[in-house]
Motif scaffolding. Structure first.
Motif, PDB file in Angstrom:
ATOM      1  N   GLN A   1      -1.516   0.830   0.363  1.00 23.74           N
ATOM      2  CA  GLN A   1      -1.207   1.480  -0.914  1.00 23.74           C
ATOM      3  C   GLN A   1      -0.076   0.759  -1.648  1.00 23.74           C
ATOM      4  OE1 GLN A   1      -1.003   5.758  -0.884  1.00 23.74           O
ATOM      5  NE2 GLN A   1       0.469   5.809  -2.563  1.00 23.74           N
ATOM      6  N   LEU A   2       0.949   0.312  -0.932  1.00 28.80           N
ATOM      7  CA  LEU A   2       2.081  -0.350  -1.582  1.00 28.80           C
ATOM      8  C   LEU A   2       1.650  -1.647  -2.259  1.00 28.80           C
ATOM      9  CD1 LEU A   2       4.967   0.175   1.018  1.00 28.80           C
ATOM     10  CD2 LEU A   2       4.666   1.298  -1.196  1.00 28.80           C
ATOM     11  N   ALA A   3       0.823  -2.413  -1.566  1.00 23.67           N
ATOM     12  CA  ALA A   3       0.344  -3.665  -2.152  1.00 23.67           C
ATOM     13  C   ALA A   3      -0.521  -3.394  -3.381  1.00 23.67           C
ATOM     14  CB  ALA A   3      -0.443  -4.455  -1.108  1.00 23.67           C
ATOM     15  N   THR A   4      -1.325  -2.346  -3.311  1.00 26.23           N
ATOM     16  CA  THR A   4      -2.171  -1.987  -4.444  1.00 26.23           C
ATOM     17  C   THR A   4      -1.332  -1.595  -5.647  1.00 26.23           C
ATOM     18  OG1 THR A   4      -3.866  -1.187  -2.911  1.00 26.23           O
ATOM     19  CG2 THR A   4      -4.034  -0.468  -5.198  1.00 26.23           C
ATOM     20  N   GLU A   5      -0.294  -0.808  -5.418  1.00 26.74           N
ATOM     21  CA  GLU A   5       0.569  -0.387  -6.518  1.00 26.74           C
ATOM     22  C   GLU A   5       1.350  -1.565  -7.092  1.00 26.74           C
ATOM     23  OE1 GLU A   5       2.738   2.667  -4.499  1.00 26.74           O
ATOM     24  OE2 GLU A   5       1.504   4.268  -5.379  1.00 26.74           O
ATOM     25  N   SER A   6       1.648  -2.558  -6.244  1.00 28.38           N
ATOM     26  CA  SER A   6       2.373  -3.729  -6.740  1.00 28.38           C
ATOM     27  C   SER A   6       1.529  -4.552  -7.707  1.00 28.38           C
ATOM     28  CB  SER A   6       2.814  -4.606  -5.558  1.00 28.38           C
ATOM     29  OG  SER A   6       1.699  -5.243  -4.955  1.00 28.38           O
ATOM     30  N   LEU A   7       0.199  -4.350  -7.661  1.00 29.18           N
ATOM     31  CA  LEU A   7      -0.699  -5.038  -8.580  1.00 29.18           C
ATOM     32  C   LEU A   7      -0.873  -4.272  -9.885  1.00 29.18           C
ATOM     33  CD1 LEU A   7      -3.479  -6.146  -6.056  1.00 29.18           C
ATOM     34  CD2 LEU A   7      -1.656  -7.552  -7.035  1.00 29.18           C
ATOM     35  N   GLY A   8      -0.185  -3.145 -10.001  1.00 30.98           N
ATOM     36  CA  GLY A   8      -0.229  -2.397 -11.249  1.00 30.98           C
ATOM     37  C   GLY A   8      -1.193  -1.232 -11.273  1.00 30.98           C
ATOM     38  N   LEU A   9      -1.873  -0.966 -10.139  1.00 35.38           N
ATOM     39  CA  LEU A   9      -2.796   0.166 -10.093  1.00 35.38           C
ATOM     40  C   LEU A   9      -2.041   1.456  -9.768  1.00 35.38           C
ATOM     41  CD1 LEU A   9      -5.856  -1.303  -8.154  1.00 35.38           C
ATOM     42  CD2 LEU A   9      -5.702  -0.841 -10.587  1.00 35.38           C
ATOM     43  N   ASN A  10      -2.438   2.527 -10.424  1.00 35.83           N
ATOM     44  CA  ASN A  10      -1.844   3.839 -10.170  1.00 35.83           C
ATOM     45  C   ASN A  10      -2.590   4.480  -9.000  1.00 35.83           C
ATOM     46  OD1 ASN A  10      -1.025   6.544 -10.171  1.00 35.83           O
ATOM     47  ND2 ASN A  10      -0.750   6.580 -12.384  1.00 35.83           N
ATOM     48  N   ALA A  11      -2.029   4.366  -7.801  1.00 38.99           N
ATOM     49  CA  ALA A  11      -2.716   4.829  -6.593  1.00 38.99           C
ATOM     50  C   ALA A  11      -2.969   6.332  -6.642  1.00 38.99           C
ATOM     51  CB  ALA A  11      -1.910   4.472  -5.351  1.00 38.99           C
ATOM     52  N   THR A  12      -1.993   7.100  -7.114  1.00 34.00           N
ATOM     53  CA  THR A  12      -2.149   8.556  -7.168  1.00 34.00           C
ATOM     54  C   THR A  12      -3.317   8.945  -8.074  1.00 34.00           C
ATOM     55  OG1 THR A  12       0.224   8.849  -6.809  1.00 34.00           O
ATOM     56  CG2 THR A  12      -0.988  10.721  -7.697  1.00 34.00           C
ATOM     57  N   ARG A  13      -3.470   8.253  -9.178  1.00 38.62           N
ATOM     58  CA  ARG A  13      -4.580   8.544 -10.094  1.00 38.62           C
ATOM     59  C   ARG A  13      -5.927   8.316  -9.421  1.00 38.62           C
ATOM     60  NH1 ARG A  13      -6.517   4.590 -14.863  1.00 38.62           N
ATOM     61  NH2 ARG A  13      -8.268   5.826 -15.636  1.00 38.62           N
ATOM     62  N   TYR A  14      -6.075   7.196  -8.731  1.00 36.36           N
ATOM     63  CA  TYR A  14      -7.354   6.897  -8.080  1.00 36.36           C
ATOM     64  C   TYR A  14      -7.619   7.848  -6.919  1.00 36.36           C
ATOM     65  CZ  TYR A  14      -8.187   2.709 -10.842  1.00 36.36           C
ATOM     66  OH  TYR A  14      -8.437   1.858 -11.888  1.00 36.36           O
ATOM     67  N   LYS A  15      -6.575   8.217  -6.194  1.00 37.86           N
ATOM     68  CA  LYS A  15      -6.761   9.192  -5.117  1.00 37.86           C
ATOM     69  C   LYS A  15      -7.173  10.550  -5.682  1.00 37.86           C
ATOM     70  CE  LYS A  15      -2.793   8.653  -2.890  1.00 37.86           C
ATOM     71  NZ  LYS A  15      -1.775   8.831  -1.816  1.00 37.86           N
ATOM     72  N   LEU A  16      -6.629  10.902  -6.831  1.00 34.17           N
ATOM     73  CA  LEU A  16      -6.988  12.171  -7.472  1.00 34.17           C
ATOM     74  C   LEU A  16      -8.441  12.148  -7.922  1.00 34.17           C
ATOM     75  CD1 LEU A  16      -5.902  14.916  -8.372  1.00 34.17           C
ATOM     76  CD2 LEU A  16      -5.282  13.868 -10.563  1.00 34.17           C
ATOM     77  N   ILE A  17      -8.896  11.021  -8.446  1.00 32.48           N
ATOM     78  CA  ILE A  17     -10.314  10.887  -8.824  1.00 32.48           C
ATOM     79  C   ILE A  17     -11.194  11.082  -7.598  1.00 32.48           C
ATOM     80  CG2 ILE A  17     -12.076   9.252  -9.611  1.00 32.48           C
ATOM     81  CD1 ILE A  17      -9.926   8.014 -11.431  1.00 32.48           C
TER      82      ILE A  17
END
Length: 331
Positions: free
Chosen positions: A214-230
């Protein structure tokens, strides 16, 4: 055409091999679908049809759970509560307001999705065990609310649920098990196709990235919480649809732990793990395997839950890929 521009024999052979492999896989899928369609009517026994309905329904629940756990790494220990949200949402709309059970499928999906959205907004910033426990608390709160409002939900007295009315001349009276089975087959196929399209898209790629790091994904600019909520909301919506089907198929609802509590969640969690995480289809095979196993050992009653838990631990320790790990031998 120069020799360099001509396709080599190896390239042609590889292309032919891929085509043959795809054709063989398509034939295997067609054979499995044909078995699902023809076995219950050929068996000609209500008990067999009932087993197929249960196995298919739990296989679908397991596949939906796998969308959360296997693709986004979301542990939902209160999963049975989301089934209750869809089941009671549809049943109460029919019981109190005369809403058609067919429309109730949409209501069940809406109730499940709304509960998933609400739960996700509260919990998805949490991780691991904390996330799982919070979902369990919310699901149990819903179950206790249903049990303690008998003037509206009938509580533990049991809520009578109307069957689906006739559609296009097809009779959905309570005893028409084959019609309910084929309806579930259609609903399951639509949900599995929708989930497969979702996980094959860029959104599905984001799910897998979040699961891995998750940390690496967020470092690329993706909103992890948003995708998990979807992910969580979509999965809960599909759960609500099948929960609605369950209510109108079963005919009576009661907020017992066996129906909408931890034992039900453990069964579905086991099916998802045994099927293989991150596969979707593996849960369908596990559903038929474990429901058959459950029926065979029905006389053991509560000890079946212990056996499910033991099986879950063994699979996690010695076969983490589940039944999906056998694909290279069978598929």
């Amino acid at each position: 055409m120069t020799p360099e521009a001509r396709p080599s024999a190896t390239m042609v052979a590889d292309g032919a091999g891929i085509t043959t492999s795809k054709a063989a896989r398509a034939l295997k899928v067609a054979a499995l679908v044909a078995l699902l369609v023809i076995v219950p009517p050929l068996a000609g026994h209500p008990y067999i049809t009932t087993i197929f309905i249960s196995a298919l329904m739990f296989g679908i629940f397991g596949a939906i759970y796998d969308l959360m756990l296997g693709y986004a790494g979301l542990a939902n220990f209160g999963y049975a509560g989301f089934i209750a949200a869809g089941a009671y949402g549809s049943a109460l709309a029919s019981f109190h307001y005369g809403v058609s059970p067919w429309f109730g499928l949409l209501i069940g999906g809406f109730c499940g999705g709304l509960m998933g959205l609400f739960t996700g907004l509260i919990t998805l910033r949490l991780k691991g065990l904390y996330l799982g426990l919070t979902t369990w608390f919310i699901a149990e709160a819903l179950r206790f609310t249903i049990a303690n409002t008998p003037e509206y939900t009938r509580g533990v007295l049991g809520l009578a649920v109307a069957p689906f009315p006739n559609l296009f001349g097809i009779d959905f009276a309570r005893g028409q098990l084959l019609h309910y089975y084929y309806l579930l087959l259609v609903l399951g196929a639509l949900i599995l196709i929708a989930m497969q399209l979702l996980v094959s898209s860029k959104i599905g790629l984001a799910f897998r990235a979040i699961r891995e790091d998750q940390l690496a994904t967020e470092s690329l600019g993706l909103n992890a919480t948003r995708y998990k909520l979807i992910n969580f909301t979509v999965a809960c919506c599909f759960t609500g649809v099948i929960g609605s089907f369950y209510a109108h198929y079963l005919g009576i609802l009661s907020p017992t732990p066996e129906e909408f509590g931890v034992p039900r969640t453990v069964e579905i969690l086991t099916i998802a793990y045994v099927g293989g995480r991150g596969t979707l289809w593996g849960a369908l095979f596990a559903g038929f395997l474990l429901i058959g196993f459950q029926e065979y050992f029905r006389e053991l009653e509560a000890w079946r839950l212990v056996m499910f838990g033991t099986l879950l631990i063994l699979v996690m320790m010695f076969a983490p890929k589940g039944l999906a790990g056998l694909r290279k031998y069978l598929w």
